[in-house]
Design a protein around this motif. Structure first.
Motif, PDB file in Angstrom:
ATOM      1  N   ASP A   1      37.685 111.290  16.651  1.00 38.03           N
ATOM      2  CA  ASP A   1      36.578 111.979  18.005  1.00 38.03           C
ATOM      3  C   ASP A   1      35.896 110.750  17.697  1.00 38.03           C
ATOM      4  O   ASP A   1      35.478 109.654  19.289  1.00 38.03           O
ATOM      5  N   ARG A   2      36.238 109.521  17.315  1.00 40.08           N
ATOM      6  CA  ARG A   2      36.075 108.275  18.001  1.00 40.08           C
ATOM      7  C   ARG A   2      37.160 107.347  18.357  1.00 40.08           C
ATOM      8  O   ARG A   2      37.995 107.412  18.293  1.00 40.08           O
ATOM      9  N   LEU A   3      36.322 106.161  19.383  1.00 41.40           N
ATOM     10  CA  LEU A   3      37.100 105.417  20.481  1.00 41.40           C
ATOM     11  C   LEU A   3      37.990 104.801  19.797  1.00 41.40           C
ATOM     12  O   LEU A   3      38.367 104.446  18.605  1.00 41.40           O
ATOM     13  N   HIS A   4      39.393 104.342  19.999  1.00 42.16           N
ATOM     14  CA  HIS A   4      41.121 104.112  19.219  1.00 42.16           C
ATOM     15  C   HIS A   4      42.074 104.276  19.704  1.00 42.16           C
ATOM     16  O   HIS A   4      42.026 104.825  20.548  1.00 42.16           O
ATOM     17  N   GLY A   5      42.944 103.603  19.905  1.00 37.50           N
ATOM     18  CA  GLY A   5      43.873 103.425  20.268  1.00 37.50           C
ATOM     19  C   GLY A   5      45.685 103.192  19.580  1.00 37.50           C
ATOM     20  O   GLY A   5      45.282 102.903  18.329  1.00 37.50           O
ATOM     21  N   HIS A   6      46.550 103.571  20.484  1.00 38.46           N
ATOM     22  CA  HIS A   6      47.902 104.262  20.108  1.00 38.46           C
ATOM     23  C   HIS A   6      48.598 102.596  21.095  1.00 38.46           C
ATOM     24  O   HIS A   6      48.134 102.800  22.265  1.00 38.46           O
ATOM     25  N   THR A   7      50.090 102.752  20.527  1.00 34.33           N
ATOM     26  CA  THR A   7      51.210 101.982  20.810  1.00 34.33           C
ATOM     27  C   THR A   7      52.218 103.109  21.262  1.00 34.33           C
ATOM     28  O   THR A   7      53.025 103.542  20.212  1.00 34.33           O
ATOM     29  N   TRP A   8      51.747 104.149  22.231  1.00 33.68           N
ATOM     30  CA  TRP A   8      52.134 105.313  22.513  1.00 33.68           C
ATOM     31  C   TRP A   8      53.573 104.816  22.897  1.00 33.68           C
ATOM     32  O   TRP A   8      54.078 104.154  23.364  1.00 33.68           O
ATOM     33  N   LYS A   9      54.729 105.736  22.444  1.00 30.75           N
ATOM     34  CA  LYS A   9      55.695 106.299  22.685  1.00 30.75           C
ATOM     35  C   LYS A   9      56.834 106.886  23.190  1.00 30.75           C
ATOM     36  O   LYS A   9      55.963 107.847  23.184  1.00 30.75           O
ATOM     37  N   VAL A  10      57.473 106.793  24.396  1.00 22.55           N
ATOM     38  CA  VAL A  10      57.426 107.858  25.206  1.00 22.55           C
ATOM     39  C   VAL A  10      58.931 107.928  25.495  1.00 22.55           C
ATOM     40  O   VAL A  10      60.072 107.044  25.285  1.00 22.55           O
ATOM     41  N   ALA A  11      59.348 109.510  24.961  1.00 21.29           N
ATOM     42  CA  ALA A  11      61.250 109.586  25.300  1.00 21.29           C
ATOM     43  C   ALA A  11      61.446 110.802  26.165  1.00 21.29           C
ATOM     44  O   ALA A  11      60.394 111.164  26.260  1.00 21.29           O
ATOM     45  N   VAL A  12      62.634 110.449  26.787  1.00 19.34           N
ATOM     46  CA  VAL A  12      62.584 111.134  27.961  1.00 19.34           C
ATOM     47  C   VAL A  12      63.989 112.089  28.351  1.00 19.34           C
ATOM     48  O   VAL A  12      64.817 111.298  27.234  1.00 19.34           O
ATOM     49  N   HIS A  13      64.018 113.386  28.012  1.00 20.41           N
ATOM     50  CA  HIS A  13      65.759 113.015  27.734  1.00 20.41           C
ATOM     51  C   HIS A  13      66.117 114.183  29.132  1.00 20.41           C
ATOM     52  O   HIS A  13      65.906 115.284  29.044  1.00 20.41           O
ATOM     53  N   VAL A  14      67.356 113.818  29.621  1.00 25.41           N
ATOM     54  CA  VAL A  14      67.744 114.152  31.327  1.00 25.41           C
ATOM     55  C   VAL A  14      69.448 114.686  30.985  1.00 25.41           C
ATOM     56  O   VAL A  14      69.998 114.315  30.092  1.00 25.41           O
ATOM     57  N   GLU A  15      69.528 115.958  31.762  1.00 23.59           N
ATOM     58  CA  GLU A  15      70.752 116.563  30.924  1.00 23.59           C
ATOM     59  C   GLU A  15      71.674 116.655  32.402  1.00 23.59           C
ATOM     60  O   GLU A  15      70.750 117.977  33.642  1.00 23.59           O
ATOM     61  N   GLY A  16      72.850 116.826  32.083  1.00 24.46           N
ATOM     62  CA  GLY A  16      74.177 117.412  33.524  1.00 24.46           C
ATOM     63  C   GLY A  16      74.891 117.426  33.090  1.00 24.46           C
ATOM     64  O   GLY A  16      75.741 117.105  32.067  1.00 24.46           O
ATOM     65  N   THR A  17      76.144 117.663  34.872  1.00 25.56           N
ATOM     66  CA  THR A  17      77.480 118.359  33.864  1.00 25.56           C
ATOM     67  C   THR A  17      78.426 117.092  35.077  1.00 25.56           C
ATOM     68  O   THR A  17      79.592 117.219  34.381  1.00 25.56           O
ATOM     69  N   GLU A  18      77.684 116.856  35.495  1.00 22.08           N
ATOM     70  CA  GLU A  18      78.833 116.568  36.731  1.00 22.08           C
ATOM     71  C   GLU A  18      78.355 114.943  36.803  1.00 22.08           C
ATOM     72  O   GLU A  18      77.113 114.648  37.215  1.00 22.08           O
ATOM     73  N   LEU A  19      79.753 114.447  36.594  1.00 18.40           N
ATOM     74  CA  LEU A  19      79.598 112.999  37.085  1.00 18.40           C
ATOM     75  C   LEU A  19      79.555 112.064  38.020  1.00 18.40           C
ATOM     76  O   LEU A  19      80.590 112.747  38.958  1.00 18.40           O
ATOM     77  N   ASP A  20      79.085 110.936  38.623  1.00 13.83           N
ATOM     78  CA  ASP A  20      79.468 110.443  39.642  1.00 13.83           C
ATOM     79  C   ASP A  20      80.661 109.637  39.625  1.00 13.83           C
ATOM     80  O   ASP A  20      81.654 109.832  38.473  1.00 13.83           O
ATOM     81  N   SER A  21      80.998 109.318  40.906  1.00 12.90           N
ATOM     82  CA  SER A  21      82.650 108.853  40.897  1.00 12.90           C
ATOM     83  C   SER A  21      82.971 107.637  39.905  1.00 12.90           C
ATOM     84  O   SER A  21      84.351 106.935  39.630  1.00 12.90           O
ATOM     85  N   ILE A  22      81.547 106.511  39.619  1.00 13.58           N
ATOM     86  CA  ILE A  22      81.697 105.964  38.715  1.00 13.58           C
ATOM     87  C   ILE A  22      82.124 105.948  37.179  1.00 13.58           C
ATOM     88  O   ILE A  22      82.102 105.934  36.260  1.00 13.58           O
ATOM     89  N   GLY A  23      81.566 107.503  36.917  1.00 12.91           N
ATOM     90  CA  GLY A  23      81.917 107.747  35.432  1.00 12.91           C
ATOM     91  C   GLY A  23      80.158 108.166  34.504  1.00 12.91           C
ATOM     92  O   GLY A  23      80.183 108.644  33.711  1.00 12.91           O
ATOM     93  N   MET A  24      79.308 108.403  36.295  1.00 14.28           N
ATOM     94  CA  MET A  24      77.690 108.448  35.633  1.00 14.28           C
ATOM     95  C   MET A  24      77.001 109.369  35.881  1.00 14.28           C
ATOM     96  O   MET A  24      77.375 110.117  37.237  1.00 14.28           O
ATOM     97  N   LEU A  25      76.782 109.463  35.120  1.00  9.03           N
ATOM     98  CA  LEU A  25      75.418 110.976  34.976  1.00  9.03           C
ATOM     99  C   LEU A  25      74.321 111.061  36.444  1.00  9.03           C
ATOM    100  O   LEU A  25      74.472 111.307  36.921  1.00  9.03           O
ATOM    101  N   VAL A  26      73.433 109.930  36.091  1.00  9.57           N
ATOM    102  CA  VAL A  26      72.724 108.986  36.194  1.00  9.57           C
ATOM    103  C   VAL A  26      72.748 107.892  35.871  1.00  9.57           C
ATOM    104  O   VAL A  26      73.018 107.869  34.616  1.00  9.57           O
ATOM    105  N   ASP A  27      72.597 106.777  36.857  1.00 11.21           N
ATOM    106  CA  ASP A  27      72.263 105.373  36.141  1.00 11.21           C
ATOM    107  C   ASP A  27      70.159 104.917  35.199  1.00 11.21           C
ATOM    108  O   ASP A  27      69.476 105.298  35.703  1.00 11.21           O
ATOM    109  N   PHE A  28      70.735 104.622  33.865  1.00 13.33           N
ATOM    110  CA  PHE A  28      69.771 104.719  33.272  1.00 13.33           C
ATOM    111  C   PHE A  28      68.693 103.106  34.080  1.00 13.33           C
ATOM    112  O   PHE A  28      67.789 103.752  33.573  1.00 13.33           O
ATOM    113  N   LYS A  29      69.383 102.492  34.268  1.00 12.59           N
ATOM    114  CA  LYS A  29      68.070 101.979  35.225  1.00 12.59           C
ATOM    115  C   LYS A  29      66.980 102.749  36.041  1.00 12.59           C
ATOM    116  O   LYS A  29      66.023 102.456  35.835  1.00 12.59           O
TER     117      LYS A  29
END
Length: 125
Positions: A24-52
């Motif tokens: 309940d008191r003011l405090h801080g964190h170094t928050w880490k966030v992960a996102v997961h994406v999914e799909g079935t179709e790769l593009d013409s160079i073999g990627m689902l989507v560019d990590f960038k």
């Protein structure tokens, strides 16, 4: 089915109003966030989507929070900026941005750590 994952971190303070203890008191964190994406179709160079591209979308969201007091962020107006609420907010914003960028790829879930030993995963089924 392919699933990709990218991470980012941000530093921010918060307080969990009404919590029966130190959080309940003011405090801080170094928050880490992960996102997961999914799909079935790769593009013409073999990627689902560019990590960038996935990292750019995530960085655009985490930058809103970096070095802020989360309780003052408009996303948490009237609610505590808990890991659960942060994960839900990031999920909703990320899903919208991903759909605009690549509608064939689906956001699976968002995981948020407030410490190395504590995390929450949010998904919409």
């Amino acid at each position: 089915m392919y699933e990709l994952e990218v991470f980012d971190t941000f530093d921010a303070a918060h307080r969990v109003v009404g919590y029966p203890g130190k959080c309940d008191r003011l405090h801080g964190h170094t928050w880490k966030v992960a996102v997961h994406v999914e799909g079935t179709e790769l593009d013409s160079i073999g990627m689902l989507v560019d990590f960038k591209k996935l990292k750019e979308i995530l960085k655009g969201i985490t930058e809103e929070f970096d070095h802020t007091f989360l309780n003052e962020h408009e996303a948490f107006n009237g609610k505590n900026p808990t890991a659960e609420n942060i994960a839900r907010y990031i999920y909703q914003v990320y899903a919208e941005k991903l759909r605009a960028e690549n509608p064939s790829v689906r956001l699976s879930d968002v995981r948020v750590w407030e410490s190395p030993g504590s995390s929450v995963t949010y998904r919409e089924d």
